[in-house]
Motif scaffolding. Structure first.
Motif, PDB file in Angstrom:
ATOM      1  N   GLN A  51     -36.965  -2.161 133.172  1.00  0.00           N
ATOM      2  CA  GLN A  51     -36.277  -0.938 132.751  1.00  0.00           C
ATOM      3  C   GLN A  51     -36.952   0.287 133.373  1.00  0.00           C
ATOM      4  N   ALA A  52     -38.284   0.279 133.360  1.00  0.00           N
ATOM      5  CA  ALA A  52     -39.030   1.393 133.960  1.00  0.00           C
ATOM      6  C   ALA A  52     -38.774   1.455 135.465  1.00  0.00           C
ATOM      7  N   ALA A  53     -38.754   0.299 136.118  1.00  0.00           N
ATOM      8  CA  ALA A  53     -38.495   0.272 137.566  1.00  0.00           C
ATOM      9  C   ALA A  53     -37.079   0.744 137.874  1.00  0.00           C
ATOM     10  N   GLN A  69     -34.130   7.703 139.684  1.00  0.00           N
ATOM     11  CA  GLN A  69     -34.751   9.015 139.918  1.00  0.00           C
ATOM     12  C   GLN A  69     -34.994   9.253 141.407  1.00  0.00           C
ATOM     13  N   LEU A  70     -35.302   8.193 142.148  1.00  0.00           N
ATOM     14  CA  LEU A  70     -35.557   8.310 143.582  1.00  0.00           C
ATOM     15  C   LEU A  70     -34.272   8.296 144.411  1.00  0.00           C
ATOM     16  N   GLY A  71     -33.148   8.091 143.735  1.00  0.00           N
ATOM     17  CA  GLY A  71     -31.868   8.093 144.432  1.00  0.00           C
ATOM     18  C   GLY A  71     -31.622   6.849 145.257  1.00  0.00           C
ATOM     19  N   LEU A  72     -32.272   5.739 144.905  1.00  0.00           N
ATOM     20  CA  LEU A  72     -32.076   4.489 145.651  1.00  0.00           C
ATOM     21  C   LEU A  72     -30.797   3.808 145.193  1.00  0.00           C
ATOM     22  N   GLN A 120     -28.565  -2.043 145.871  1.00  0.00           N
ATOM     23  CA  GLN A 120     -28.938  -3.106 146.813  1.00  0.00           C
ATOM     24  C   GLN A 120     -30.351  -2.911 147.353  1.00  0.00           C
ATOM     25  N   ALA A 121     -30.724  -1.671 147.670  1.00  0.00           N
ATOM     26  CA  ALA A 121     -32.072  -1.409 148.188  1.00  0.00           C
ATOM     27  C   ALA A 121     -33.116  -1.742 147.131  1.00  0.00           C
ATOM     28  N   ALA A 122     -32.844  -1.360 145.892  1.00  0.00           N
ATOM     29  CA  ALA A 122     -33.790  -1.640 144.801  1.00  0.00           C
ATOM     30  C   ALA A 122     -33.916  -3.143 144.567  1.00  0.00           C
ATOM     31  N   LEU A 123     -32.803  -3.849 144.589  1.00  0.00           N
ATOM     32  CA  LEU A 123     -32.833  -5.295 144.389  1.00  0.00           C
ATOM     33  C   LEU A 123     -33.560  -6.009 145.527  1.00  0.00           C
ATOM     34  N   ARG A 124     -33.341  -5.559 146.765  1.00  0.00           N
ATOM     35  CA  ARG A 124     -34.052  -6.153 147.912  1.00  0.00           C
ATOM     36  C   ARG A 124     -35.559  -5.965 147.765  1.00  0.00           C
ATOM     37  N   LEU A 125     -35.968  -4.766 147.342  1.00  0.00           N
ATOM     38  CA  LEU A 125     -37.391  -4.500 147.166  1.00  0.00           C
ATOM     39  C   LEU A 125     -37.969  -5.374 146.054  1.00  0.00           C
ATOM     40  N   PHE A 126     -37.226  -5.520 144.956  1.00  0.00           N
ATOM     41  CA  PHE A 126     -37.697  -6.386 143.869  1.00  0.00           C
ATOM     42  C   PHE A 126     -37.843  -7.820 144.365  1.00  0.00           C
ATOM     43  N   GLN A 127     -36.855  -8.308 145.105  1.00  0.00           N
ATOM     44  CA  GLN A 127     -36.925  -9.673 145.627  1.00  0.00           C
ATOM     45  C   GLN A 127     -38.123  -9.850 146.560  1.00  0.00           C
TER      46      GLN A 127
END
Length: 130
Positions: free
Chosen positions: A100-102, A108-111, A114-121
């Motif tokens: 949730q925090a991520a 907030q960073l405007g990501l 898909q970009a956020a999910l790729r980074l998490f993966q």
């Protein structure tokens, strides 16, 4: 068992809670097994340059929950009479606050999603390859 605590003084979560949450996850996920010895209060405090009372508070909370127990001459160990091992749903619930925090930070960073999910993966893959 050797647990590498990730203590971050800059985190908004108090240090004792960081220790508690990391141990809960380790126990729920099976990385910490019944009878595994924990670092002494003094050793953990010195390693991370934190107050020994902070470590003691975390250990005491987990002892009160039945996750840790004190053994004379050994110190704190993961309790041998564990509550039933956490199921997948309970382990996911332990992960949810961090995700949730991520997610909040990604917005907030405007990501984009898909970009956020790729980074998490990518981060997950790196952790699994350790």
């Amino acid at each position: 068992m050797h647990i590498d605590f990730d203590i971050s003084p800059q985190d908004t979560l108090p240090i004792y809670r960081q220790i508690v949450e990391q141990l809960r996850r380790g126990i729920a996920g099976g990385q910490c097994r019944p009878g595994d010895e924990l670092p002494s209060v003094r050793a953990l405090a010195q390693l991370h340059a934190i107050n020994p009372m902070t470590v003691s508070k975390a250990y005491s909370l987990l002892e009160a929950e039945g996750l840790l127990e004190r053994r004379r001459g050994v110190g704190m160990v993961v309790a041998s009479t564990q509550p039933l091992r956490a199921g997948k749903g309970e382990r996911l619930a332990l992960l949810q606050p961090a995700l949730q925090a991520a997610a909040s930070q990604a917005v907030q960073l405007g990501l984009d999603e898909q970009a956020a999910l790729r980074l998490f993966q990518q981060c997950l893959q790196e952790e699994m390859n350790k």
